[in-house]
Design a protein around this motif. Sequence first.
Motif, PDB file in Angstrom:
ATOM      1  N   ILE A 234       0.878  -1.179   0.000  1.00 32.76           N
ATOM      2  CA  ILE A 234       0.000   0.000   0.000  1.00 32.76           C
ATOM      3  C   ILE A 234       0.901   1.211   0.000  1.00 32.76           C
ATOM      4  O   ILE A 234       1.903   1.248   0.699  1.00 32.76           O
ATOM      5  CB  ILE A 234      -0.872   0.072   1.266  1.00 32.76           C
ATOM      6  N   SER A 236       0.444   5.508  -0.117  1.00 34.69           N
ATOM      7  CA  SER A 236      -0.333   6.716  -0.365  1.00 34.69           C
ATOM      8  C   SER A 236       0.637   7.817  -0.758  1.00 34.69           C
ATOM      9  O   SER A 236       1.722   7.925  -0.194  1.00 34.69           O
ATOM     10  CB  SER A 236      -1.103   7.125   0.882  1.00 34.69           C
ATOM     11  N   GLY A 239      -0.259  14.982  -0.957  1.00 35.10           N
ATOM     12  CA  GLY A 239      -0.448  15.428   0.418  1.00 35.10           C
ATOM     13  C   GLY A 239      -1.863  15.292   0.911  1.00 35.10           C
ATOM     14  O   GLY A 239      -2.452  16.232   1.418  1.00 35.10           O
ATOM     15  N   ILE A 240      -2.451  14.111   0.809  1.00 39.12           N
ATOM     16  CA  ILE A 240      -3.839  13.994   1.261  1.00 39.12           C
ATOM     17  C   ILE A 240      -3.887  13.359   2.633  1.00 39.12           C
ATOM     18  O   ILE A 240      -3.029  12.590   3.010  1.00 39.12           O
ATOM     19  CB  ILE A 240      -4.682  13.111   0.332  1.00 39.12           C
TER      20      ILE A 240
ATOM     21  N   ARG B  94      17.712   5.480  -5.452  1.00 40.29           N
ATOM     22  CA  ARG B  94      16.260   5.540  -5.525  1.00 40.29           C
ATOM     23  C   ARG B  94      15.600   5.504  -4.166  1.00 40.29           C
ATOM     24  O   ARG B  94      14.625   6.200  -3.932  1.00 40.29           O
ATOM     25  CB  ARG B  94      15.759   4.366  -6.362  1.00 40.29           C
ATOM     26  N   LYS B  95      16.150   4.716  -3.271  1.00 43.46           N
ATOM     27  CA  LYS B  95      15.480   4.580  -1.968  1.00 43.46           C
ATOM     28  C   LYS B  95      15.477   5.909  -1.236  1.00 43.46           C
ATOM     29  O   LYS B  95      14.478   6.297  -0.641  1.00 43.46           O
ATOM     30  CB  LYS B  95      16.198   3.531  -1.125  1.00 43.46           C
ATOM     31  N   THR B  97      15.712   8.878  -2.568  1.00 47.91           N
ATOM     32  CA  THR B  97      14.826   9.825  -3.234  1.00 47.91           C
ATOM     33  C   THR B  97      13.388   9.532  -2.877  1.00 47.91           C
ATOM     34  O   THR B  97      12.599  10.443  -2.624  1.00 47.91           O
ATOM     35  CB  THR B  97      15.000   9.731  -4.762  1.00 47.91           C
ATOM     36  N   GLU B  98      13.058   8.261  -2.826  1.00 52.86           N
ATOM     37  CA  GLU B  98      11.684   7.908  -2.478  1.00 52.86           C
ATOM     38  C   GLU B  98      11.360   8.348  -1.061  1.00 52.86           C
ATOM     39  O   GLU B  98      10.292   8.907  -0.812  1.00 52.86           O
ATOM     40  CB  GLU B  98      11.494   6.397  -2.598  1.00 52.86           C
ATOM     41  N   LEU B 101      10.781  11.969  -0.974  1.00 50.74           N
ATOM     42  CA  LEU B 101       9.468  12.306  -1.508  1.00 50.74           C
ATOM     43  C   LEU B 101       8.380  12.056  -0.474  1.00 50.74           C
ATOM     44  O   LEU B 101       7.448  12.850  -0.333  1.00 50.74           O
ATOM     45  CB  LEU B 101       9.169  11.451  -2.741  1.00 50.74           C
ATOM     46  N   HIS B 102       8.513  10.933   0.237  1.00 47.84           N
ATOM     47  CA  HIS B 102       7.485  10.627   1.227  1.00 47.84           C
ATOM     48  C   HIS B 102       7.484  11.631   2.364  1.00 47.84           C
ATOM     49  O   HIS B 102       6.425  12.041   2.840  1.00 47.84           O
ATOM     50  CB  HIS B 102       7.701   9.222   1.788  1.00 47.84           C
ATOM     51  N   GLN B 105       5.869  14.762   1.193  1.00 49.50           N
ATOM     52  CA  GLN B 105       4.428  14.626   1.097  1.00 49.50           C
ATOM     53  C   GLN B 105       3.784  14.679   2.465  1.00 49.50           C
ATOM     54  O   GLN B 105       2.746  15.310   2.659  1.00 49.50           O
ATOM     55  CB  GLN B 105       4.167  13.289   0.422  1.00 49.50           C
ATOM     56  N   GLU B 108       3.865  18.287   3.690  1.00 50.90           N
ATOM     57  CA  GLU B 108       2.971  19.162   2.935  1.00 50.90           C
ATOM     58  C   GLU B 108       1.563  19.063   3.468  1.00 50.90           C
ATOM     59  O   GLU B 108       0.801  20.022   3.464  1.00 50.90           O
ATOM     60  CB  GLU B 108       2.977  18.759   1.464  1.00 50.90           C
ATOM     61  N   ALA B 109       1.207  17.873   3.936  1.00 46.61           N
ATOM     62  CA  ALA B 109      -0.135  17.707   4.474  1.00 46.61           C
ATOM     63  C   ALA B 109      -0.269  18.357   5.840  1.00 46.61           C
ATOM     64  O   ALA B 109      -1.346  18.812   6.208  1.00 46.61           O
ATOM     65  CB  ALA B 109      -0.462  16.216   4.570  1.00 46.61           C
ATOM     66  N   ALA B 110       0.811  18.391   6.589  1.00 43.93           N
ATOM     67  CA  ALA B 110       0.694  18.816   7.973  1.00 43.93           C
ATOM     68  C   ALA B 110       1.014  20.288   8.202  1.00 43.93           C
ATOM     69  O   ALA B 110       0.365  20.937   9.016  1.00 43.93           O
ATOM     70  CB  ALA B 110       1.613  17.968   8.850  1.00 43.93           C
ATOM     71  N   ALA B 230      -1.468  10.774   7.206  1.00 50.93           N
ATOM     72  CA  ALA B 230      -0.752  11.584   6.221  1.00 50.93           C
ATOM     73  C   ALA B 230      -0.001  10.709   5.234  1.00 50.93           C
ATOM     74  O   ALA B 230       0.179  11.068   4.090  1.00 50.93           O
ATOM     75  CB  ALA B 230       0.218  12.529   6.914  1.00 50.93           C
ATOM     76  N   LEU B 231       0.470   9.566   5.704  1.00 51.79           N
ATOM     77  CA  LEU B 231       1.150   8.668   4.792  1.00 51.79           C
ATOM     78  C   LEU B 231       0.977   7.236   5.257  1.00 51.79           C
ATOM     79  O   LEU B 231       1.041   6.967   6.445  1.00 51.79           O
ATOM     80  CB  LEU B 231       2.642   8.987   4.726  1.00 51.79           C
ATOM     81  N   LEU B 232       0.746   6.370   4.305  1.00 50.34           N
ATOM     82  CA  LEU B 232       0.537   4.964   4.610  1.00 50.34           C
ATOM     83  C   LEU B 232       1.398   4.168   3.654  1.00 50.34           C
ATOM     84  O   LEU B 232       1.311   4.338   2.448  1.00 50.34           O
ATOM     85  CB  LEU B 232      -0.937   4.620   4.421  1.00 50.34           C
ATOM     86  N   GLN B 233       2.245   3.326   4.218  1.00 55.42           N
ATOM     87  CA  GLN B 233       3.136   2.572   3.347  1.00 55.42           C
ATOM     88  C   GLN B 233       3.271   1.167   3.890  1.00 55.42           C
ATOM     89  O   GLN B 233       3.539   0.994   5.066  1.00 55.42           O
ATOM     90  CB  GLN B 233       4.497   3.262   3.341  1.00 55.42           C
TER      91      GLN B 233
END
Lengths: 426, 278
Positions: A234, A236, A239-240, B94-95, B97-98, B101-102, B105, B108-110, B230-233
């Motif tokens: 999963i 997401s 910025g949601i 890549r890791k 950078t990823e 990015l997370h 993100q 940005e939400a908070a 805010a983020l789910l991984q």
Amino acid sequence: MKDTPLSNCERDFLLKAIEEKKRLDGRQTYDYRKIKISFGTDYGCCFVDLGQTRVMAQVSCELVAPKENRPNEGIMFFNIELSPMASPGFEQGRQSELSVKLNRQLERCLRNSKCIDTESLCVVSGEKVWQIRVDVHTLNNDGNLMDAASIAAITALCHFRRPDVSTQGQEVTVYSPEERDPIPLSIYHMPISVSFAFFQQGTYLLVDPCEREERVMDGLLVIAMNKHREICSIQSSGGIMLLKEQVMRCSKIAGVKVSEITELISEALLNDRKARKAGGKCGFAESMPQDRITALKKDETPVEMTDVTETANGIIQKGEAAPQTVPSPVVPVPGVGQVGQGLQNSWGLEEDDEDDYEEEKNDNSGDEQVEEVTKMDVGEGDVVEISDSEEEDVVILNPEVPEKPKNTGSKSHQKGAAASKKRQKK
Amino acid sequence: MAGLELLSDQGYRLDGRKATELRKLQARMGVFTQADGSAYLEQGNTKALAVVYGPHEMRGSRSRTLHDRAVINCQYSMATFSTAERKRRPHGDRKSTEMSLHLKQTFEAAVMTQLYPRSQIDIYVKVRVGLTLHLVRGIIAEIDFFVIVHKHVSIVFQQILQSDGGNYSVCVNAATLAVIDAGIPMRDYVCACTVGFVDETPLADLCYAEENGGVSSLALALLPRGGQIALLQMDARLHQDHLETLIEAAMTACKGVSKVLDEVVRQHLQEASVLTGE
């Protein structure tokens, strides 16, 4: 090259439509676009069409030395190429954010879920293992590259056959496809990713966003599952803010979609196997859709038709009555037709100075069509001299019953263009 | 790692914790004077350093300026000596950078970016393996090294200093403290936690051995008050039915983390106000 920015009206239109649960192509909120899977001539080459999004996956293998901390496991390598072919915004060679995101997501979906038995790829422990390389090339981007790429990658892996090997102590013999049949990879399960796009801070969600919808979305949730309802990954992004209930709902929807897609993939693989056995033609050229202009075949667009009659009747009743006067063609002189009154010349210039969009009779074409004189300032219905040049004379051809001026208008426009060109050459 | 029991019959994990116990969380705010905000956080053996610069004018590409909000720029890097195998490229792969990015993100939400249009906020995180020196002194020794190396760079990096599992979560927690230290308004604390699923039990706050033991791990960044994610991984296979329990466990763990972070912030404020004589 930079992508064309999305205008504010487009954005507002899309968001408004989504609020009313409508999508650009008439789909429902949870509908996927039409998925078409085809294979290339080699084993391991697969094309996936998700609506207009088109990707190609190619699997190849090579004998290499294994990683030091895992001496008896094969190596899987994934790569998604975003080529400028797919979209003007993609740049060749540069690792953009999207490219990193897609690559990592594909890796996590396929590698961490251990869908392939890597131990079966070991040939000589600690020395030689198979390295399976999956390259996904994006051919056309119409949104949702992630899903298309994941379908393509797993289908290509299922389709792929690696050469047979035999070991005698330390000696390794690799047989070519002619000597021994190549062996398929051992795949435990097929993880497929499903993308959900969120709009208006998570109030609305859509499955399988197309390119326009992707531009206006707030965030994306990608859930990779297999048909046994095991979630493989999963992620997401954007910025949601999500709520737990939304995530649960999405996972349920994903479960349904994934089983449908897995069935489709199995069917496609079966068909391809049959075709190859029967010796039929298979390959990229065969799979290209025939988009000939004379072919009447086109994909049906799903359109909601249940309440069309009522809506149409309602509109007709509410609409205004059509204007009674239909401009009838006036035939002032045989051979000349005119529709409408034309406009009054408000420029106050002499008639002769106007060299507007004119048409001239062309006796070279040997054509019997009646040509129409269109002028901005025709007040009367007389034949008007367009220019007072003595070199040209207006010749009226066979005065026949004029056809509907509208038809001639369009044809004579073209001829008029040719005629005025010739006139300029003079 | 085969053969190590991740959850014993009595309910104890490898490091002696119970299933829902978090690792020891120690944090310190305001470690650097030059940065607008900074924080050092230790969660078990994972040590992370976070520094925030901003909000300031857009640097670099002016074209990325947003007319109505601030741009958040995150960089995640691992020290080359932070993991058991020495990493050659600390960032750019890549890791990393990823991960960057997370982080971007998540924040940005908070962060309330609408308050700072046309500006940029930089958040840098780094992880390292260090000697177990006293907290403050250990940092200074490392920091001297880092400052010399990065002197020409006006923004310091949020560094993961020691990587023992749960990198992302520790980074997020450290970055939250740094953003608060910088005085940038946020909607809520951003707390993150990594949870795993073993033997039908969710384990909160995974360590390195557990993460690599083939456990399905879920990293969650939460705003505790509203329960917003805010983020789910998540990686590795998990049956759909277990998803809800896992997310629930993650949210509870995050709420626990938020309490600790809140304590740290209040204590820091108290110390600061004592110094200014209020």
